[in-house]
Design an enzyme around this catalytic site. Structure first.
Site, PDB file in Angstrom:
ATOM      1  N   ASP A   1      27.227  34.735  42.303  1.00 49.67           N
ATOM      2  CA  ASP A   1      26.626  33.814  43.258  1.00 49.67           C
ATOM      3  C   ASP A   1      27.778  32.895  43.621  1.00 49.67           C
ATOM      4  O   ASP A   1      28.138  32.011  42.835  1.00 49.67           O
ATOM      5  CB  ASP A   1      25.480  33.022  42.620  1.00 49.67           C
ATOM      6  CG  ASP A   1      24.815  32.124  43.650  1.00 49.67           C
ATOM      7  OD1 ASP A   1      25.549  31.512  44.460  1.00 49.67           O
ATOM      8  OD2 ASP A   1      23.581  32.030  43.665  1.00 49.67           O
ATOM      9  N   HIS A   2      28.395  33.121  44.776  1.00 52.32           N
ATOM     10  CA  HIS A   2      29.680  32.451  45.011  1.00 52.32           C
ATOM     11  C   HIS A   2      29.559  30.928  45.077  1.00 52.32           C
ATOM     12  O   HIS A   2      30.540  30.222  44.909  1.00 52.32           O
ATOM     13  CB  HIS A   2      30.408  33.037  46.223  1.00 52.32           C
ATOM     14  CG  HIS A   2      29.923  32.547  47.555  1.00 52.32           C
ATOM     15  ND1 HIS A   2      28.796  33.009  48.149  1.00 52.32           N
ATOM     16  CD2 HIS A   2      30.432  31.621  48.394  1.00 52.32           C
ATOM     17  CE1 HIS A   2      28.628  32.402  49.316  1.00 52.32           C
ATOM     18  NE2 HIS A   2      29.616  31.538  49.486  1.00 52.32           N
TER      19      HIS A   2
ATOM     20  N   HIS B   1      21.726  30.880  46.197  1.00 54.90           N
ATOM     21  CA  HIS B   1      22.528  29.649  46.246  1.00 54.90           C
ATOM     22  C   HIS B   1      21.693  28.375  46.061  1.00 54.90           C
ATOM     23  O   HIS B   1      22.022  27.508  45.264  1.00 54.90           O
ATOM     24  CB  HIS B   1      23.279  29.534  47.567  1.00 54.90           C
ATOM     25  CG  HIS B   1      24.070  30.756  47.942  1.00 54.90           C
ATOM     26  ND1 HIS B   1      24.676  31.556  47.010  1.00 54.90           N
ATOM     27  CD2 HIS B   1      24.361  31.301  49.151  1.00 54.90           C
ATOM     28  CE1 HIS B   1      25.305  32.549  47.631  1.00 54.90           C
ATOM     29  NE2 HIS B   1      25.121  32.419  48.918  1.00 54.90           N
TER      30      HIS B   1
HETATM   31  C1  BG6 Z   1      26.387  34.123  51.954  1.00 54.97           C
HETATM   32  C2  BG6 Z   1      25.307  34.482  52.943  1.00 54.97           C
HETATM   33  O1  BG6 Z   1      25.940  34.304  50.655  1.00 54.97           O
HETATM   34  O2  BG6 Z   1      26.793  32.792  52.142  1.00 54.97           O
HETATM   35  C3  BG6 Z   1      25.768  34.221  54.364  1.00 54.97           C
HETATM   36  O3  BG6 Z   1      24.973  35.856  52.814  1.00 54.97           O
HETATM   37  C4  BG6 Z   1      26.313  32.834  54.501  1.00 54.97           C
HETATM   38  O4  BG6 Z   1      24.712  34.447  55.276  1.00 54.97           O
HETATM   39  C5  BG6 Z   1      27.343  32.543  53.418  1.00 54.97           C
HETATM   40  O5  BG6 Z   1      26.908  32.714  55.782  1.00 54.97           O
HETATM   41  C6  BG6 Z   1      27.828  31.117  53.459  1.00 54.97           C
HETATM   42  O6  BG6 Z   1      28.814  30.915  52.502  1.00 54.97           O
HETATM   43  P1  BG6 Z   1      29.738  29.639  52.557  1.00 54.97           P
HETATM   44  O7  BG6 Z   1      30.570  29.725  51.328  1.00 54.97           O
HETATM   45  O8  BG6 Z   1      30.533  29.745  53.824  1.00 54.97           O
HETATM   46  O9  BG6 Z   1      28.827  28.454  52.569  1.00 54.97           O
END
Ligand code: BG6
Length: 510
Positions: free
Chosen positions: A197-198, A260
């Site tokens: 989950d980045h 997230h």
């Molecule tokens: C991803 C989603 O997990 O997170 C995308 O699948 C989204 O739809 C992205 O655009 C956003 O990531 P960040 O790090 O740019 O907020």
């Protein structure tokens, strides 16, 4: 004799360098690999955090030689890496690149992968330690982990390790998430499965823990006695881009809230873990997720919408239903907002409002803890309308930092109170640049350090929370009451405003 803290392997202040190992990447042609995984690997190498013999093996349905794969990685690194390109770092890294062509059901290709790994153990000293990164649609997880098992690639010999890294979506609902977890659990032991989950790799998200548990001043007011409500917002100004194939049928709630935003909420709401290890941390997050209760009236306490055609960043943009690859009758939501209650003593009666959307006014992710008004308004007669509630806002991105909002006397002879902000910005306090989330997470995989990876219980609990909402929306679709259109560049559908207005509250305009 007192131990030397500089030698303490548990000391989390020290740079941690991965031991001998390799990574096998499935899905090398996808966006995620090119924009995130490959650049992060280079950035880690550039920071000296990878072992000298590190190897990266690509596996895909392409007729490529090692050099072709190296070229693909090179282009991705040049375009997307965070740190400057240095030939000497690149040359050493590229020596460890290999490519195995094949389909996911191709036994010969997986045998070749096994040989490649054995060859790397000899030529690069990877020591039998390999992580398999599945940057592929979950529909293929079963095939790939089945093949890894079949060809003896999942079994670690002696002290060596084998790990698997999976990306969301972790299923489509509770049932499919359980199936997926069953597939992974059937092949890899729990401690060897890393679900990315980045958001958990983001500095500011980890800082929620530091803020709460390394300080004394926030925790005493972090509860229902002082907190009125919590707003968690993840707003994007972009549309779905070229991801129609992925996004249609998934939508904002599955794409972002299931993972997230519920993870962010868990960090904000959890009790202090006994230690900062994976087990203790996950137990506390899990307790939050299992205490979540949905309000009974889902019609009034949730909202969803689809962006309509309009203007964004000075350009004319199509609406969601006009995007290429999206069916004109799609009911997939690009905006979702939900109200959740956390039924614990700490949070009784404090709603958590979560919202996310594409093509909103600006890109911002923040957690706002909004406090109750002072019980007695001493200065009421002169208070201006702007006087609102105290708030502590954690800015996850951009402008990473934190703001505390409180009332202050306006200079002058009158006793007029106005809201002011006290700001902490990462850029102003630290000279170190924040690593990309993927750098941190890939390094943790290679180190076998799991605190920042959700366990399967968390994934299933998150679906348990979301499923009734998704079912409710699906029923509304059948009645012809699909998602509401909202203007691009705005802040979402009117129903989201109504959702808070009903509780006598308003969304923040970040
Ligand atoms: C991803 C989603 O997990 O997170 C995308 O699948 C989204 O739809 C992205 O655009 C956003 O990531 P960040 O790090 O740019 O907020």
């Amino acid at each position: 004799m007192a131990s030397n803290p500089l030698r303490d392997p548990q000391d989390r202040r020290l740079p941690r360098i991965a031991g001998p190992c390799g990574l096998v990447l499935f899905g090398v042609t996808g966006d995620l690999s090119r924009k995130k995984v490959m650049p992060a690997i280079y950035d880690l190498a550039n920071r000296g955090l990878l072992p000298p013999g590190f190897s990266l093996t690509g596996f895909a349905r392409r007729d490529w030689a090692d050099e072709d794969f190296a070229q693909v990685v090179h282009d991705a690194v040049k375009e997307h890496s965070r740190t400057p390109f240095r030939e000497e770092v690149w040359d050493q890294l590229a020596e460890g690149f290999r490519f195995v062509p094949g389909e996911f059901d191709d036994d010969v290709a997986f045998e070749q992968l096994r040989h490649t790994i054995e060859e790397l153990d000899v030529s690069r000293g990877t020591g039998g330690n390999h992580a398999f990164y599945l940057a592929i649609p979950p529909a293929f997880f079963g095939d790939v982990v089945g093949q890894l098992k079949e060809h003896g690639l999942a079994d670690a010999a002696g002290d060596s390790w084998r790990r698997v890294v999976v990306e969301k979506p972790f299923g489509h609902d509770l049932r499919s998430a359980r199936e997926l977890n069953g597939i992974l659990d059937g092949v890899f032991p729990d401690g060897s499965i890393f679900r990315i989950d980045h958001y958990l790799g983001k500095e500011t998200v980890q800082n929620i823990l530091a803020l709460r548990f390394a300080n004394t001043m926030f925790e005493p007011i972090w509860n229902a006695n002082y907190v009125d409500h919590v707003q968690i917002t993840m707003a994007e100004d972009v549309g779905i881009g070229g991801r129609a194939g992925y996004y249609d049928g998934i939508g904002a709630a599955r794409d972002v809230i299931q993972n997230h935003l519920l993870q962010l909420m868990s960090l904000v709401a959890m009790e202090e873990p006994t230690t900062f290890d994976a087990q203790a941390l996950r137990i506390e997050k899990q307790k939050v997720l299992s205490s979540v209760r949905l309000p009974s009236d889902l019609g009034a306490t949730t909202a969803r919408g689809q962006y309509a055609a309009g203007w964004a960043g000075g350009e004319k943009v199509p609406g969601f239903l006009q995007e290429e690859g999206i069916s004109a009758t799609s009911t997939t939501e690009t905006f979702a907002a939900v109200t959740l209650h956390v039924d614990t003593r700490r949070w009784a009666g404090v709603p958590f409002y979560l919202r996310t959307g594409k093509r909103l006014g600006r890109r911002v992710t923040e957690v706002a803890v909004v406090f109750k008004r002072a019980p007695h308004q001493l200065f009421n007669p002169t208070a201006t309308e702007e006087l609102t509630q105290n708030a502590l806002v954690i800015r996850v991105q951009p402008d990473e930092g934190m703001t505390v909002r409180f009332g202050s006397k306006v200079p002058g002879t009158a006793m007029e109170i106005r809201d002011v902000n006290m700001d902490f910005a990462y850029g102003g306090s630290f000279t170190e640049a924040s690593p990309e989330a993927y750098e941190r997470l890939i390094l943790d995989v290679l180190l076998g350090d799991p605190p920042l990876f959700p366990r399967h219980e968390e994934v299933e609990l998150s679906w348990q929370i979301l499923d009734p909402i998704l079912d409710f929306w699906a029923k509304q679709d059948k009645r012809g009451a699909g998602p509401e259109q909202y203007p691009s560049g705005g802040w979402g559908p009117g129903s989201a405003e109504a959702m808070l207005a009903r509780d006598g509250r308003t969304w923040r305009r970040p």
